[in-house]
Design a protein around this motif. Sequence first.
Motif, PDB file in Angstrom:
ATOM      1  N   ILE A  68       0.836  -1.206   0.000  1.00  0.00           N
ATOM      2  CA  ILE A  68       0.000   0.000   0.000  1.00  0.00           C
ATOM      3  C   ILE A  68       0.868   1.252   0.000  1.00  0.00           C
ATOM      4  CG2 ILE A  68      -1.638   1.350   1.370  1.00  0.00           C
ATOM      5  CD1 ILE A  68      -2.872  -1.314   2.295  1.00  0.00           C
ATOM      6  N   ALA A  69       1.921   1.257   0.827  1.00  0.00           N
ATOM      7  CA  ALA A  69       2.828   2.408   0.895  1.00  0.00           C
ATOM      8  C   ALA A  69       3.515   2.628  -0.452  1.00  0.00           C
ATOM      9  CB  ALA A  69       3.858   2.194   1.993  1.00  0.00           C
ATOM     10  N   MET A  71       2.423   1.735  -3.440  1.00  0.00           N
ATOM     11  CA  MET A  71       1.452   2.190  -4.427  1.00  0.00           C
ATOM     12  C   MET A  71       1.118   3.661  -4.228  1.00  0.00           C
ATOM     13  SD  MET A  71      -0.990  -1.207  -4.500  1.00  0.00           S
ATOM     14  CE  MET A  71      -2.121  -0.615  -5.775  1.00  0.00           C
ATOM     15  N   GLN A  72       0.992   4.074  -2.984  1.00  0.00           N
ATOM     16  CA  GLN A  72       0.703   5.474  -2.700  1.00  0.00           C
ATOM     17  C   GLN A  72       1.841   6.374  -3.172  1.00  0.00           C
ATOM     18  OE1 GLN A  72       0.051   5.108   1.533  1.00  0.00           O
ATOM     19  NE2 GLN A  72      -2.188   5.156   1.306  1.00  0.00           N
ATOM     20  N   ALA A  73       3.065   5.882  -3.073  1.00  0.00           N
ATOM     21  CA  ALA A  73       4.225   6.686  -3.449  1.00  0.00           C
ATOM     22  C   ALA A  73       4.496   6.659  -4.952  1.00  0.00           C
ATOM     23  CB  ALA A  73       5.461   6.194  -2.704  1.00  0.00           C
ATOM     24  N   GLY A  75       2.226   5.694  -7.551  1.00  0.00           N
ATOM     25  CA  GLY A  75       1.129   5.956  -8.469  1.00  0.00           C
ATOM     26  C   GLY A  75       0.563   4.710  -9.113  1.00  0.00           C
ATOM     27  N   THR A  77      -1.797   1.699  -9.325  1.00  0.00           N
ATOM     28  CA  THR A  77      -3.126   1.620  -8.713  1.00  0.00           C
ATOM     29  C   THR A  77      -3.757   0.231  -8.761  1.00  0.00           C
ATOM     30  OG1 THR A  77      -4.196   2.260 -10.794  1.00  0.00           O
ATOM     31  CG2 THR A  77      -3.610   4.034  -9.253  1.00  0.00           C
ATOM     32  N   GLN A 100     -10.975  -0.277   1.975  1.00  0.00           N
ATOM     33  CA  GLN A 100      -9.706   0.405   2.217  1.00  0.00           C
ATOM     34  C   GLN A 100      -8.967   0.662   0.903  1.00  0.00           C
ATOM     35  OE1 GLN A 100      -6.914  -1.848   4.556  1.00  0.00           O
ATOM     36  NE2 GLN A 100      -5.616  -0.080   4.986  1.00  0.00           N
ATOM     37  N   ASN A 104      -8.412   4.393  -1.502  1.00  0.00           N
ATOM     38  CA  ASN A 104      -7.120   4.876  -1.988  1.00  0.00           C
ATOM     39  C   ASN A 104      -7.076   4.970  -3.514  1.00  0.00           C
ATOM     40  OD1 ASN A 104      -4.803   5.156   0.159  1.00  0.00           O
ATOM     41  ND2 ASN A 104      -6.027   3.416   0.856  1.00  0.00           N
ATOM     42  N   PHE A 106      -7.414   2.326  -5.459  1.00  0.00           N
ATOM     43  CA  PHE A 106      -6.765   1.112  -5.937  1.00  0.00           C
ATOM     44  C   PHE A 106      -7.786   0.098  -6.434  1.00  0.00           C
ATOM     45  CE2 PHE A 106      -3.392   1.909  -2.428  1.00  0.00           C
ATOM     46  CZ  PHE A 106      -2.847   2.939  -3.185  1.00  0.00           C
TER      47      PHE A 106
END
Length: 223
Positions: A68-69, A71-73, A75, A77, A100, A104, A106
């Motif tokens: 998750i971290a 993917m957030q950083a 891009g 998805t 969840q 985000n 995703f």
Amino acid sequence: MINAPSNVVSYLRCSGRGQVDGDSFPRQRAAVNAFAAANGMTVQQEFIDEAVSGTKDSLDRPAMMAMIAMMQASGVTTVLVETSSRFARELMVSEFLAKQFEANGFRVIDCSSNRDLCDSSDPMRVLVRQLLGSFDQCDKSVTVKKLAIARARIRASGQRCEGRKPYGVLAQEVDTLNRILSAAKQGISSRKISDALNADGVTTRTGKVWNFATVAKIIRRAA
């Protein structure tokens, strides 16, 4: 058919410690990579939760949290899983994770059915997702009961049935095990045995260098 992004990540999971060295991860990896190749996707990174129950949420899954971290950083998805049961085995957990991931932005694609496990826009899809989650949960409960009965029967016969397989059980480990035990019978210390294995480029089951404590443990178990 789900619109295919170009870059994705993959998520692999198994519940039992004994499955770590088995066929579960190679099977999951092959299914995910085949799906990605067929749909023009590139798997940027693979995340593996070893011996983590499908009834646990993301906070209890180290690899999922790292994914998750990332993917957030980055891009990215989209996550690929072999089947919905690799994502979660329990309905409530599956729905919690789906919300969840959806929050985000995703998607989690079940490669066996090409379904987005996080899509809540269609009530019918949500119903199907919940029904499949219920089936996975029921299947898991039945499997657990069957395994418990089988383990009890094996233990009653005096055989080993739980935990990681002892070193030397796998065919590719037999020669190294015999080498270790032969050296030990000659009075060679565990440290010298481990040094000799490393000098010859022989690695452990996990591809790491040997240390004397591991060698000593193998010798004690054999004795």
